[in-house]
Design a protein around this motif. Structure first.
Motif, PDB file in Angstrom:
ATOM      1  N   GLY A 362       0.812  -1.208   0.000  1.00  0.00           N
ATOM      2  CA  GLY A 362       0.000   0.000   0.000  1.00  0.00           C
ATOM      3  C   GLY A 362       0.845   1.257   0.000  1.00  0.00           C
ATOM      4  O   GLY A 362       2.026   1.246   0.372  1.00  0.00           O
ATOM      5  N   LEU A 363       0.229   2.342  -0.451  1.00  0.00           N
ATOM      6  CA  LEU A 363       0.862   3.657  -0.421  1.00  0.00           C
ATOM      7  C   LEU A 363       0.338   4.426   0.787  1.00  0.00           C
ATOM      8  O   LEU A 363      -0.871   4.458   1.035  1.00  0.00           O
ATOM      9  CB  LEU A 363       0.550   4.436  -1.690  1.00  0.00           C
ATOM     10  CG  LEU A 363       1.322   4.043  -2.960  1.00  0.00           C
ATOM     11  CD1 LEU A 363       0.668   4.696  -4.178  1.00  0.00           C
ATOM     12  CD2 LEU A 363       2.782   4.462  -2.852  1.00  0.00           C
ATOM     13  N   GLY A 364       1.233   5.033   1.527  1.00  0.00           N
ATOM     14  CA  GLY A 364       0.838   5.919   2.610  1.00  0.00           C
ATOM     15  C   GLY A 364       0.944   7.361   2.137  1.00  0.00           C
ATOM     16  O   GLY A 364       1.872   7.714   1.405  1.00  0.00           O
ATOM     17  N   PHE A 388      -6.180  12.907  -3.506  1.00  0.00           N
ATOM     18  CA  PHE A 388      -6.503  11.509  -3.217  1.00  0.00           C
ATOM     19  C   PHE A 388      -6.788  10.739  -4.507  1.00  0.00           C
ATOM     20  O   PHE A 388      -6.337   9.605  -4.676  1.00  0.00           O
ATOM     21  CB  PHE A 388      -7.704  11.423  -2.277  1.00  0.00           C
ATOM     22  CG  PHE A 388      -7.480  12.008  -0.911  1.00  0.00           C
ATOM     23  CD1 PHE A 388      -6.197  12.255  -0.445  1.00  0.00           C
ATOM     24  CD2 PHE A 388      -8.553  12.320  -0.090  1.00  0.00           C
ATOM     25  CE1 PHE A 388      -5.988  12.803   0.822  1.00  0.00           C
ATOM     26  CE2 PHE A 388      -8.357  12.856   1.179  1.00  0.00           C
ATOM     27  CZ  PHE A 388      -7.066  13.098   1.630  1.00  0.00           C
ATOM     28  N   ASP A 389      -7.535  11.361  -5.425  1.00  0.00           N
ATOM     29  CA  ASP A 389      -7.903  10.691  -6.671  1.00  0.00           C
ATOM     30  C   ASP A 389      -6.681  10.328  -7.515  1.00  0.00           C
ATOM     31  O   ASP A 389      -6.721   9.361  -8.284  1.00  0.00           O
ATOM     32  CB  ASP A 389      -8.842  11.566  -7.494  1.00  0.00           C
ATOM     33  CG  ASP A 389     -10.246  11.635  -6.907  1.00  0.00           C
ATOM     34  OD1 ASP A 389     -10.589  10.747  -6.094  1.00  0.00           O
ATOM     35  OD2 ASP A 389     -10.983  12.581  -7.241  1.00  0.00           O
ATOM     36  N   GLN A 390      -5.616  11.100  -7.384  1.00  0.00           N
ATOM     37  CA  GLN A 390      -4.419  10.833  -8.180  1.00  0.00           C
ATOM     38  C   GLN A 390      -3.779   9.488  -7.843  1.00  0.00           C
ATOM     39  O   GLN A 390      -3.021   8.943  -8.650  1.00  0.00           O
ATOM     40  CB  GLN A 390      -3.397  11.954  -7.975  1.00  0.00           C
ATOM     41  CG  GLN A 390      -3.812  13.284  -8.573  1.00  0.00           C
ATOM     42  CD  GLN A 390      -2.848  14.396  -8.231  1.00  0.00           C
ATOM     43  OE1 GLN A 390      -1.668  14.161  -7.984  1.00  0.00           O
ATOM     44  NE2 GLN A 390      -3.336  15.626  -8.216  1.00  0.00           N
ATOM     45  N   TYR A 391      -4.097   8.942  -6.672  1.00  0.00           N
ATOM     46  CA  TYR A 391      -3.489   7.670  -6.270  1.00  0.00           C
ATOM     47  C   TYR A 391      -4.372   6.472  -6.596  1.00  0.00           C
ATOM     48  O   TYR A 391      -3.994   5.335  -6.327  1.00  0.00           O
ATOM     49  CB  TYR A 391      -3.151   7.707  -4.781  1.00  0.00           C
ATOM     50  CG  TYR A 391      -2.045   8.694  -4.490  1.00  0.00           C
ATOM     51  CD1 TYR A 391      -0.715   8.354  -4.711  1.00  0.00           C
ATOM     52  CD2 TYR A 391      -2.340   9.978  -4.058  1.00  0.00           C
ATOM     53  CE1 TYR A 391       0.296   9.271  -4.493  1.00  0.00           C
ATOM     54  CE2 TYR A 391      -1.329  10.902  -3.835  1.00  0.00           C
ATOM     55  CZ  TYR A 391      -0.017  10.543  -4.058  1.00  0.00           C
ATOM     56  OH  TYR A 391       0.986  11.455  -3.860  1.00  0.00           O
ATOM     57  N   ALA A 392      -5.527   6.719  -7.216  1.00  0.00           N
ATOM     58  CA  ALA A 392      -6.413   5.610  -7.570  1.00  0.00           C
ATOM     59  C   ALA A 392      -5.819   4.772  -8.697  1.00  0.00           C
ATOM     60  O   ALA A 392      -6.062   3.563  -8.780  1.00  0.00           O
ATOM     61  CB  ALA A 392      -7.784   6.145  -7.979  1.00  0.00           C
ATOM     62  N   GLY A 393      -5.044   5.388  -9.580  1.00  0.00           N
ATOM     63  CA  GLY A 393      -4.542   4.692 -10.755  1.00  0.00           C
ATOM     64  C   GLY A 393      -3.342   3.793 -10.517  1.00  0.00           C
ATOM     65  O   GLY A 393      -2.913   3.094 -11.443  1.00  0.00           O
ATOM     66  N   ALA A 450     -12.168  11.432   2.338  1.00  0.00           N
ATOM     67  CA  ALA A 450     -11.252  10.295   2.304  1.00  0.00           C
ATOM     68  C   ALA A 450     -11.990   8.962   2.309  1.00  0.00           C
ATOM     69  O   ALA A 450     -11.712   8.073   1.495  1.00  0.00           O
ATOM     70  CB  ALA A 450     -10.291  10.369   3.495  1.00  0.00           C
ATOM     71  N   VAL A 451     -12.940   8.812   3.212  1.00  0.00           N
ATOM     72  CA  VAL A 451     -13.633   7.529   3.361  1.00  0.00           C
ATOM     73  C   VAL A 451     -14.525   7.245   2.150  1.00  0.00           C
ATOM     74  O   VAL A 451     -14.813   6.075   1.851  1.00  0.00           O
ATOM     75  CB  VAL A 451     -14.443   7.512   4.670  1.00  0.00           C
ATOM     76  CG1 VAL A 451     -15.271   6.243   4.805  1.00  0.00           C
ATOM     77  CG2 VAL A 451     -13.502   7.631   5.862  1.00  0.00           C
ATOM     78  N   SER A 452     -14.932   8.280   1.431  1.00  0.00           N
ATOM     79  CA  SER A 452     -15.760   8.053   0.236  1.00  0.00           C
ATOM     80  C   SER A 452     -14.965   7.440  -0.909  1.00  0.00           C
ATOM     81  O   SER A 452     -15.557   6.889  -1.841  1.00  0.00           O
ATOM     82  CB  SER A 452     -16.384   9.376  -0.221  1.00  0.00           C
ATOM     83  OG  SER A 452     -15.423  10.221  -0.832  1.00  0.00           O
ATOM     84  N   LYS A 453     -13.636   7.531  -0.858  1.00  0.00           N
ATOM     85  CA  LYS A 453     -12.808   6.976  -1.932  1.00  0.00           C
ATOM     86  C   LYS A 453     -12.657   5.468  -1.726  1.00  0.00           C
ATOM     87  O   LYS A 453     -12.150   5.023  -0.692  1.00  0.00           O
ATOM     88  CB  LYS A 453     -11.428   7.631  -1.937  1.00  0.00           C
ATOM     89  CG  LYS A 453     -11.434   9.158  -1.898  1.00  0.00           C
ATOM     90  CD  LYS A 453     -11.984   9.774  -3.158  1.00  0.00           C
ATOM     91  CE  LYS A 453     -11.879  11.307  -3.118  1.00  0.00           C
ATOM     92  NZ  LYS A 453     -12.462  11.948  -4.298  1.00  0.00           N
ATOM     93  N   PRO A 454     -13.043   4.648  -2.679  1.00  0.00           N
ATOM     94  CA  PRO A 454     -13.010   3.192  -2.477  1.00  0.00           C
ATOM     95  C   PRO A 454     -11.612   2.616  -2.325  1.00  0.00           C
ATOM     96  O   PRO A 454     -11.448   1.523  -1.798  1.00  0.00           O
ATOM     97  CB  PRO A 454     -13.692   2.647  -3.740  1.00  0.00           C
ATOM     98  CG  PRO A 454     -13.589   3.733  -4.747  1.00  0.00           C
ATOM     99  CD  PRO A 454     -13.627   5.020  -3.979  1.00  0.00           C
ATOM    100  N   PHE A 455     -10.590   3.343  -2.769  1.00  0.00           N
ATOM    101  CA  PHE A 455      -9.220   2.837  -2.678  1.00  0.00           C
ATOM    102  C   PHE A 455      -8.534   3.207  -1.367  1.00  0.00           C
ATOM    103  O   PHE A 455      -7.416   2.765  -1.104  1.00  0.00           O
ATOM    104  CB  PHE A 455      -8.378   3.352  -3.851  1.00  0.00           C
ATOM    105  CG  PHE A 455      -8.441   4.855  -4.023  1.00  0.00           C
ATOM    106  CD1 PHE A 455      -7.585   5.688  -3.333  1.00  0.00           C
ATOM    107  CD2 PHE A 455      -9.381   5.424  -4.866  1.00  0.00           C
ATOM    108  CE1 PHE A 455      -7.652   7.055  -3.474  1.00  0.00           C
ATOM    109  CE2 PHE A 455      -9.462   6.802  -5.021  1.00  0.00           C
ATOM    110  CZ  PHE A 455      -8.592   7.618  -4.323  1.00  0.00           C
ATOM    111  N   VAL A 456      -9.181   4.031  -0.541  1.00  0.00           N
ATOM    112  CA  VAL A 456      -8.610   4.398   0.760  1.00  0.00           C
ATOM    113  C   VAL A 456      -8.914   3.285   1.755  1.00  0.00           C
ATOM    114  O   VAL A 456     -10.070   3.009   2.061  1.00  0.00           O
ATOM    115  CB  VAL A 456      -9.156   5.746   1.261  1.00  0.00           C
ATOM    116  CG1 VAL A 456      -8.688   6.018   2.690  1.00  0.00           C
ATOM    117  CG2 VAL A 456      -8.695   6.874   0.337  1.00  0.00           C
TER     118      VAL A 456
END
Length: 540
Positions: A362-364, A388-393, A450-456
């Motif tokens: 995982g990325l911190g 946050f979205d930039q780390y989804a890919g 943050a919690v709304s992002k599925p990858f977090v």
């Protein structure tokens, strides 16, 4: 070279404070160059070819003082109007996100719709006045910037609320565990009871400086005490960073070898081996390295930084195969790259980690703001959501660590925590100057995003209590006298609501047979707390 005309109270500015100013290239990373203020103009001199944008801290009436940017602009002799270009970028961001998120069909009475229409009208008027009356154009552009900035923040919150509600109503709703960091010297029973009652995991620092203040002389007692308590309490532990070259983490004796990479590499290997072997049965996830890409305090080159990352991650995987390995990014907006040629932009570093086949889980991302040091200047909610979205890919779960102060942080406070002086707002502020109320609202808003992002995968607050060694002064959820701040109560309420919503969704739509189960102790703890009412209450 780019020039920007700056107005102050309807006149060209005679004096103007330039803070956290840097250039951004076409790839979104900071660009090498110099930014200065001179004779009513902000002057930008690039060291690279191509268009660039200017980012700087800017006051927006009623919304705070935050680092925002212009669009990419070509060089020209005539100066740009700074406020107009800042408004242009924010209005463009607002329209882009409305399209990306499919939210153009918002009700006409929705605050986002109203702010968008007002911003568009003001921008057109400012453009029409730019040649005839620059002062009036500046005034209208500032109003446009305020409306579009407010609208973009409201859009970020509306989008996160929409995603969160969808996840809550699904069978696989958010199980994002919420944790908190500790100070190893704070061992009060009341504090530990509060951790156990109100958090899903504890984030435990492992400063090399504290573990081995002298070479080959390790002091394990304090860390052993915390690990034993967490094991007895069955509270999952996220430990680390194991390696960070920040002066607060690095022992003084290591600087003897700062120009000898091979020796430093051997010392790092030995240190990681000792720590992981000792605590591998107590730790659910390891933050292996943190901030190596910033490379401010060591003179290592690109290949050496990547080699250290690869070596330490492989070593942790070998010694503790059941624990997750996290590589943490600091200063995630990457402004440090504009002035440090040895550093690596955060997005490039993340991409290299994935493309080079380094085996990590995982990325911190450590996001702290409210202090006038690199990487901690204040940003708005839309920038945070976009970050946050930039780390989804990258295809890796993200572990977030958040922090913001409950009072304005002064320069004297950073050097001497016990000293006091008038508030210094050089770091900027969100909506209002930092206060317990502002901290609590910021925490709630960023947690929702943050919690709304599925990858977090997990979110931790950086420190539970204010203490003299804290990285961001006054950013604890509890005061030094063990009095809970409003931010503590909001975090607890947010966690309880998340657990109750997940339990309700699971009862209506049970998980299908064969569904994946949580694969970390932190996730298992979050799932357990979600399936039963949390009646432990607030112990602090």
């Amino acid at each position: 070279m780019l020039k920007f005309l700056v107005y102050d109270n309807g006149k060209p500015a005679e004096r103007w404070r330039l803070r956290n100013a840097y250039l951004i290239g076409a790839d979104g990373s900071a660009m090498r160059g110099e930014v200065r203020y001179e004779d009513g103009h902000v002057i930008c001199e690039k060291r690279e070819a191509g268009s660039c944008a200017l980012a700087l801290q800017y006051p927006v009436k009623g919304l705070g003082e935050m680092t925002i940017q212009t669009c990419l602009l070509p060089e020209r002799v005539e100066p740009y109007l700074l406020t107009l270009e800042l408004a242009r970028h924010r209005l463009m961001t607002l329209y882009t996100k409305l399209e990306d998120w499919g939210m153009f069909e918002l009700d006409s009475e929705h605050v986002v719709t109203k702010r968008t229409e007002k911003s568009r009208q003001l921008f057109v008027e400012a453009l029409s006045q730019q040649g005839e009356d620059p002062a009036e154009a500046d005034r209208m552009a500032h109003e446009c910037l305020a409306a579009s900035l407010d609208g973009s923040e409201e859009l970020a919150l509306a989008h996160s609320e929409l995603l969160l509600n969808r996840r809550k109503n699904s069978a696989n709703g958010p199980r994002c565990p919420l944790g908190c960091g500790v100070d190893l010297a704070q061992t009060q029973d009341l504090l530990r009871a509060g951790l156990l009652a109100n958090f899903d995991f504890v984030q435990m620092p492992m400063p090399w400086r504290a573990l081995a203040p002298e070479e080959d002389n390790y002091r394990w007692q304090v860390m052993d005490n915390w690990m034993q308590w967490a094991s007895r309490a069955r509270l999952p532990v996220v430990a680390g960073p194991l390696i960070s070259f920040d002066p607060a983490n690095l022992p003084d004796w290591l600087y003897i070898w700062e120009h000898d990479y091979d020796t430093v590499r051997d010392l790092v290997y030995e240190h990681v081996e000792r720590v992981v072997k000792r605590y591998k049965d107590h730790v659910s996830a390891w933050i292996v390295v943190s901030g190596l890409h910033v490379n401010t305090h060591m003179s290592f080159n690109f290949d050496q930084l990547m080699d250290l990352t690869r070596m330490t991650t492989l070593q942790v995987k070998k010694l503790a195969p059941s624990g997750k390995s996290i590589i943490e990014l600091r200063q995630p907006f990457g402004e440090y790259y504009s002035g440090n040629p040895r550093s690596i932009p955060p997005q490039m570093y993340s991409d290299l980690l994935v493309q080079s086949g380094i085996n990590f889980d995982g990325l911190g991302v450590r996001l702290a703001m409210g202090q006038a040091v690199s990487g901690q200047y204040t940003r708005d909610l839309m920038q945070i959501s976009d970050l946050f979205d930039q780390y989804a890919g990258f295809g890796k779960p993200v572990h977030l660590t958040l922090a913001a102060p409950s009072e304005p942080v002064t320069s004297m406070m950073i050097a001497q925590p016990e000293a006091s002086e008038p508030a210094d707002d050089n770091a900027g502020h969100w909506r209002r100057p930092w206060s317990p109320l502002v901290q609590s609202h910021w925490l709630e808003a960023v947690l929702q995003i943050a919690v709304s992002k599925p990858f977090v995968e997990a979110v931790a607050w950086q420190d539970i209590i204010d203490h003299p060694r804290i990285d961001l002064p006054l950013s604890g959820l509890v005061s030094e006298s063990l009095q809970p701040k409003g931010s503590f109560k909001r975090l607890v309420a947010f966690r309880q609501n998340l657990s109750q919503q997940h339990a309700a969704a699971a009862a209506v739509q049970p998980d299908p047979v064969g569904a994946a189960t949580p694969d970390t102790e932190a996730e298992a703890a979050a799932s357990k707390s979600a399936d039963a009412p949390d009646d432990r209450g607030e112990h602090i």
